[in-house]
Enzyme design. Structure first.
Site, PDB file in Angstrom:
ATOM      1  N   CYS A 140       0.825  -1.205   0.000  1.00 34.88           N
ATOM      2  CA  CYS A 140       0.000   0.000   0.000  1.00 34.88           C
ATOM      3  C   CYS A 140       0.862   1.259   0.000  1.00 34.88           C
ATOM      4  CB  CYS A 140      -0.922  -0.040   1.224  1.00 34.88           C
ATOM      5  SG  CYS A 140      -1.897   1.452   1.451  1.00 34.88           S
ATOM      6  N   CYS A 143      -0.311   4.083   2.271  1.00 38.28           N
ATOM      7  CA  CYS A 143      -0.041   3.841   3.697  1.00 38.28           C
ATOM      8  C   CYS A 143       1.432   4.063   4.020  1.00 38.28           C
ATOM      9  CB  CYS A 143      -0.362   2.395   4.076  1.00 38.28           C
ATOM     10  SG  CYS A 143      -1.952   1.812   3.505  1.00 38.28           S
ATOM     11  N   ASP A 144       2.315   3.581   3.163  1.00 40.31           N
ATOM     12  CA  ASP A 144       3.719   3.459   3.572  1.00 40.31           C
ATOM     13  C   ASP A 144       4.703   4.320   2.791  1.00 40.31           C
ATOM     14  OD1 ASP A 144       2.963   1.624   5.475  1.00 40.31           O
ATOM     15  OD2 ASP A 144       3.173  -0.083   4.133  1.00 40.31           O
TER      16      ASP A 144
HETATM   17  C1  LIG Z   1       0.912  -4.460   5.368  1.00 45.63           C
HETATM   18  C2  LIG Z   1      -0.263  -3.491   5.358  1.00 45.63           C
HETATM   19  C3  LIG Z   1      -0.108  -2.223   5.847  1.00 45.63           C
HETATM   20  C4  LIG Z   1      -1.171  -1.334   5.859  1.00 45.63           C
HETATM   21  N1  LIG Z   1      -0.995  -0.089   6.387  1.00 45.63           N
HETATM   22  C5  LIG Z   1      -2.035   0.756   6.458  1.00 45.63           C
HETATM   23  C6  LIG Z   1      -1.887   2.036   7.051  1.00 45.63           C
HETATM   24  O1  LIG Z   1      -0.814   2.413   7.507  1.00 45.63           O
HETATM   25  N2  LIG Z   1      -2.984   2.854   7.076  1.00 45.63           N
HETATM   26  C7  LIG Z   1      -4.196   2.476   6.561  1.00 45.63           C
HETATM   27  O2  LIG Z   1      -5.152   3.255   6.629  1.00 45.63           O
HETATM   28  N3  LIG Z   1      -4.349   1.270   5.974  1.00 45.63           N
HETATM   29  C8  LIG Z   1      -3.314   0.408   5.912  1.00 45.63           C
HETATM   30  N4  LIG Z   1      -3.470  -0.802   5.315  1.00 45.63           N
HETATM   31  C9  LIG Z   1      -4.779  -1.129   4.717  1.00 45.63           C
HETATM   32  C10 LIG Z   1      -5.758  -1.528   5.835  1.00 45.63           C
HETATM   33  O3  LIG Z   1      -5.157  -2.519   6.642  1.00 45.63           O
HETATM   34  C11 LIG Z   1      -7.059  -2.043   5.240  1.00 45.63           C
HETATM   35  O4  LIG Z   1      -7.613  -1.052   4.392  1.00 45.63           O
HETATM   36  C12 LIG Z   1      -8.063  -2.365   6.355  1.00 45.63           C
HETATM   37  O5  LIG Z   1      -7.516  -3.292   7.271  1.00 45.63           O
HETATM   38  C13 LIG Z   1      -9.349  -2.929   5.774  1.00 45.63           C
HETATM   39  O6  LIG Z   1     -10.189  -3.224   6.833  1.00 45.63           O
HETATM   40  P1  LIG Z   1     -11.377  -4.264   6.722  1.00 45.63           P
HETATM   41  O7  LIG Z   1     -11.990  -4.277   8.080  1.00 45.63           O
HETATM   42  O8  LIG Z   1     -12.211  -3.967   5.567  1.00 45.63           O
HETATM   43  O9  LIG Z   1     -10.712  -5.679   6.406  1.00 45.63           O
HETATM   44  P2  LIG Z   1      -9.450  -6.447   6.970  1.00 45.63           P
HETATM   45  O10 LIG Z   1      -8.601  -5.641   7.862  1.00 45.63           O
HETATM   46  O11 LIG Z   1      -8.832  -7.095   5.791  1.00 45.63           O
HETATM   47  O12 LIG Z   1     -10.123  -7.587   7.878  1.00 45.63           O
HETATM   48  C14 LIG Z   1     -10.812  -8.646   7.301  1.00 45.63           C
HETATM   49  C15 LIG Z   1     -11.281  -9.551   8.414  1.00 45.63           C
HETATM   50  O13 LIG Z   1     -12.156 -10.541   7.891  1.00 45.63           O
HETATM   51  C16 LIG Z   1     -11.886 -11.761   8.526  1.00 45.63           C
HETATM   52  N5  LIG Z   1     -12.435 -12.856   7.724  1.00 45.63           N
HETATM   53  C17 LIG Z   1     -12.139 -13.230   6.448  1.00 45.63           C
HETATM   54  N6  LIG Z   1     -12.827 -14.343   6.121  1.00 45.63           N
HETATM   55  C18 LIG Z   1     -13.584 -14.669   7.209  1.00 45.63           C
HETATM   56  C19 LIG Z   1     -14.509 -15.713   7.509  1.00 45.63           C
HETATM   57  N7  LIG Z   1     -14.789 -16.701   6.625  1.00 45.63           N
HETATM   58  N8  LIG Z   1     -15.103 -15.723   8.721  1.00 45.63           N
HETATM   59  C20 LIG Z   1     -14.846 -14.757   9.640  1.00 45.63           C
HETATM   60  N9  LIG Z   1     -13.974 -13.750   9.402  1.00 45.63           N
HETATM   61  C21 LIG Z   1     -13.352 -13.727   8.219  1.00 45.63           C
HETATM   62  C22 LIG Z   1     -10.385 -11.765   8.693  1.00 45.63           C
HETATM   63  O14 LIG Z   1      -9.969 -12.710   9.671  1.00 45.63           O
HETATM   64  C23 LIG Z   1     -10.170 -10.313   9.131  1.00 45.63           C
HETATM   65  O15 LIG Z   1     -10.353 -10.214  10.527  1.00 45.63           O
HETATM   66  C24 LIG Z   1      -2.430  -1.723   5.305  1.00 45.63           C
HETATM   67  C25 LIG Z   1      -2.579  -3.008   4.795  1.00 45.63           C
HETATM   68  C26 LIG Z   1      -1.519  -3.903   4.823  1.00 45.63           C
HETATM   69  C27 LIG Z   1      -1.699  -5.287   4.265  1.00 45.63           C
END
Ligand SMILES: Cc1cc2nc3c(=O)[nH]c(=O)nc-3n(C[C@H](O)[C@H](O)[C@H](O)COP(=O)(O)OP(=O)(O)OC[C@H]3O[C@@H](n4cnc5c(N)ncnc54)[C@H](O)[C@@H]3O)c2cc1C
Length: 317
Positions: A140, A143-144
């Site tokens: 990302c 983000c970084d």
């Molecule tokens: C390395 C990295 C660094 C990042 N740094 C930043 C940053 O500095 N700032 C920023 O704003 N964003 C950052 N991001 C992006 C940010 O992490 C995502 O945009 C955000 O986490 C998305 O949130 P979400 O809740 O939609 O999904 P996610 O965080 O992807 O969470 C998905 C969830 O769904 C669950 N899940 C999946 N399938 C199932 C199932 N069958 N049953 C139950 N649960 C399930 C998973 O276990 C997880 O808990 C980064 C991403 C990465 C990979």
């Protein structure tokens, strides 16, 4: 943490996912006395648990570690009665109401269902990128990018997102090398032109990253590249690697059950979090083809909670 056996088999709100979207939905629905249950899935806390410093989540002037932020979000939701279960949902049945959610052999009925299962960045599939993710390897640029001032970077990919991320990273980096396995880009012509004109961007064609070099203490030192035409292997120095080869929305369970786009992102309607099935809502990266940030995920988690609350009210619950 709650054991699966300790939750009621009939719920008002079940949330799938424990990233910023899921836990914000949990916080809001818990504070609306809806006693939500969150299934955390394999990656409790979501994608931010894969990273170190998060500097762009408002409220933390000195930044915060990703896992710490997610731990705080879970505790905040639990404080108001949300139950977090460390299990994955294995199947869903939306054909009748209440909906039926299964976690292996256990069936739970729910009036509303909030999907916050995220979209995982596609990776190259090599050990060293996994090890160095959050330590110089990133998925990302927004983000970084800021962490790489005056550094030389590698961006892997040849589509719109790789070229967009490459151009964005030139704001910080001394040089950006876009490594692509073919000899032409898939990105749109307009982006290509912008990239070709940018003096900080260099293209490395017909090449694949075989290995990311470095260690967790000192970060990335470079990459091993293999030329896909000649087979030649060479080393390229760099202090950061951005993988930009797309995302996989976690929507396998919903194929044929909810409307989704080509790559599998859930389609939400009318600027809300409503999906094609009334009572099922989607929040965060799983329905976001554009922003994919922790704060936007949290924002849409709040929307999903309010949409679910309104839906229940309208149903007279
Ligand atoms: C390395 C990295 C660094 C990042 N740094 C930043 C940053 O500095 N700032 C920023 O704003 N964003 C950052 N991001 C992006 C940010 O992490 C995502 O945009 C955000 O986490 C998305 O949130 P979400 O809740 O939609 O999904 P996610 O965080 O992807 O969470 C998905 C969830 O769904 C669950 N899940 C999946 N399938 C199932 C199932 N069958 N049953 C139950 N649960 C399930 C998973 O276990 C997880 O808990 C980064 C991403 C990465 C990979």
């Amino acid at each position: 943490m709650t054991d699966l056996n300790d939750i009621k088999k009939s719920q008002k709100v079940v949330i799938m996912g424990s990233g910023p979207a899921g836990l914000t939905s949990a916080l809001y629905t818990a504070r609306a006395n809806l006693e939500p249950v969150v299934f955390e899935g394999m990656e409790a806390g979501g994608q931010l648990t894969l990273t170190t410093d998060v500097e762009n989540f408002p409220g933390f002037p000195n930044g915060i570690l990703g896992p710490e932020l997610m731990d705080a979000m879970r505790k905040q939701a639990e404080r108001f009665g949300a139950k977090c279960v460390q299990r994955s949902i294995t199947s869903v049945d939306f054909s009748a109401k209440p909906f039926k959610i299964r976690v292996d052999e256990t069936e739970i009925e729910t009036d509303t269902f909030i999907i916050a299962s995220g979209a995982s960045a596609k990776m190259l599939g090599i050990e060293s990128e996994k090890l160095l993710l959050g330590h110089g390897v990133s998925t990302c640029a927004t983000c970084d990018g800021f962490f790489f001032k005056d550094k030389e970077l590698i961006v892997v990919g040849g589509g719109d997102s790789a070229v967009e991320e490459g151009i964005f990273l030139t704001k910080f980096a001394s040089k950006v090398n876009i490594v692509h396995r073919r000899d032409e880009l898939r990105a749109s012509k307009i982006l290509q032109e912008r990239a070709f004109k940018n003096p900080k961007i260099n293209f490395i064609w017909d090449s694949e990253v075989e290995e990311v070099l470095g260690d967790m203490e000192s970060g990335v030192k470079g990459v091993m590249l293999k030329n896909s035409k000649t087979g030649d292997v060479s080393e390229k120095e760099a202090q950061g690697v951005f993988i930009a080869i797309g995302h996989n929305p976690n929507t396998e369970l919903f194929k044929g059950k909810l409307e989704m786009d080509g790559p599998g992102y859930l389609i939400t309607k009318n600027g809300s979090t409503e999906t094609s099935v009334p009572g099922v809502f989607a929040a965060g990266d799983v329905q976001d083809t554009k922003y994919r940030q922790a704060i936007t995920a949290a924002g849409s988690g709040c929307m999903a909670a309010m949409d679910a609350e309104k839906y229940l009210e309208d149903q007279g619950e």
